[in-house]
Design a protein around this motif. Sequence first.
Motif, PDB file in Angstrom:
ATOM      1  N   GLN A 172       0.754  -1.230   0.325  1.00 40.09           N
ATOM      2  CA  GLN A 172      -0.076   0.329  -0.065  1.00 40.09           C
ATOM      3  C   GLN A 172       0.974   1.304   0.356  1.00 40.09           C
ATOM      4  O   GLN A 172       1.736   1.616   0.525  1.00 40.09           O
ATOM      5  N   ALA A 224      -5.559  -2.904   4.749  1.00 38.53           N
ATOM      6  CA  ALA A 224      -4.805  -2.612   3.738  1.00 38.53           C
ATOM      7  C   ALA A 224      -4.616  -0.661   4.756  1.00 38.53           C
ATOM      8  O   ALA A 224      -3.308  -0.504   3.997  1.00 38.53           O
ATOM      9  N   PRO A 234      -4.145  -6.110  -4.431  1.00 38.85           N
ATOM     10  CA  PRO A 234      -3.325  -4.605  -3.945  1.00 38.85           C
ATOM     11  C   PRO A 234      -2.429  -4.465  -5.286  1.00 38.85           C
ATOM     12  O   PRO A 234      -1.467  -4.951  -5.929  1.00 38.85           O
TER      13      PRO A 234
END
Length: 338
Positions: A211, A267, A334
Amino acid sequence: MTNLATPPLTPSNAAAPIPWEDRPAVSTEVLWRYSANPVIPRDLIPTSNSIFNSAVVRYGDAFAGVFRADSNTRKMQLHAGRSADAVNWELDHEPISFLCDDDEVGNFVYGYDPRVVWIEDRYWITWCNGYHGPTIGVGYTHDFKTFHQIENAYLPFNRNGVLFPRKINDAYVMLSRPSDNGHTPFGEIFVSHSPDMIHWGRHRHVMKPEQPWEWTKIGAGPIPIETPEGWLIFYHGVLTSCNGYVYSFGAALLDLDEPWKVLYRGAPYLISPQRDYECVGDVPNVTFPCAALHDEPTGRLAIYYGAADTVTALAFGYVDEVIDFVKSTHQDNPVSQV
């Protein structure tokens, strides 16, 4: 190696309640900060420039720990400490002097970012140890008065050595982050296995940055917490901004039998530098978790984290709520910069 005449005080006979403060009525955060932060100031002992990134455990009817206390010469040192309530601490003024059978290993150069965990019959300590660069030092204590050092776990360069609180498939298991000799501009988490706390192998990759808040590097935080859902881990992530590094922390769940397998990973971060004591200090914009106390009957968590590489702060939460957060915010695909 245990002194049978004076059995150690262990988590199994610990009675002290962990620190706690209810979530503020206006807060919707999964983790919330202690209203009286920081709990340990930078100058708690006469020679300390800063006290942060430290390890706290239950110890009988009280608490003990190993603390990073950089001196006013800016030498990175480890000090023992104790507390009746895990909020108000007394630290030994002198650094820990480890007993070691090997002068080569025991030639202490520097030590920082310790972790402490009870496994079987003693409290094990890992820290970033200076041996031709940073690597993972390993030692133990029974009473937080006498400390023993054994072989370093790895070759340089390595940081963030974090032991699991029990053997997994008859092996000791440790998370770490291979690094370089500087302020590492990269980093991913690996897990290693040992039959004896000396010989480490069976290295497996756990996870990489995924992230934006952690794109530069990640590293393991407090000792993993065993839950029916998996090993709950907290880890720090670093973003390189136009103003330098920004350290936040998040959480993930690892498989109980194969802890290199990530089951879920939140996340968003859980805590990022937002308070004055997290943003202003020797290293601005740092929230770095190193210890977590867990009250199993209530599910309460007290997480200790270094703030701005200067002081020690405290946050609270519930294990079940953190797990729900990790599972509900998990992303199967992701976006990754790495």
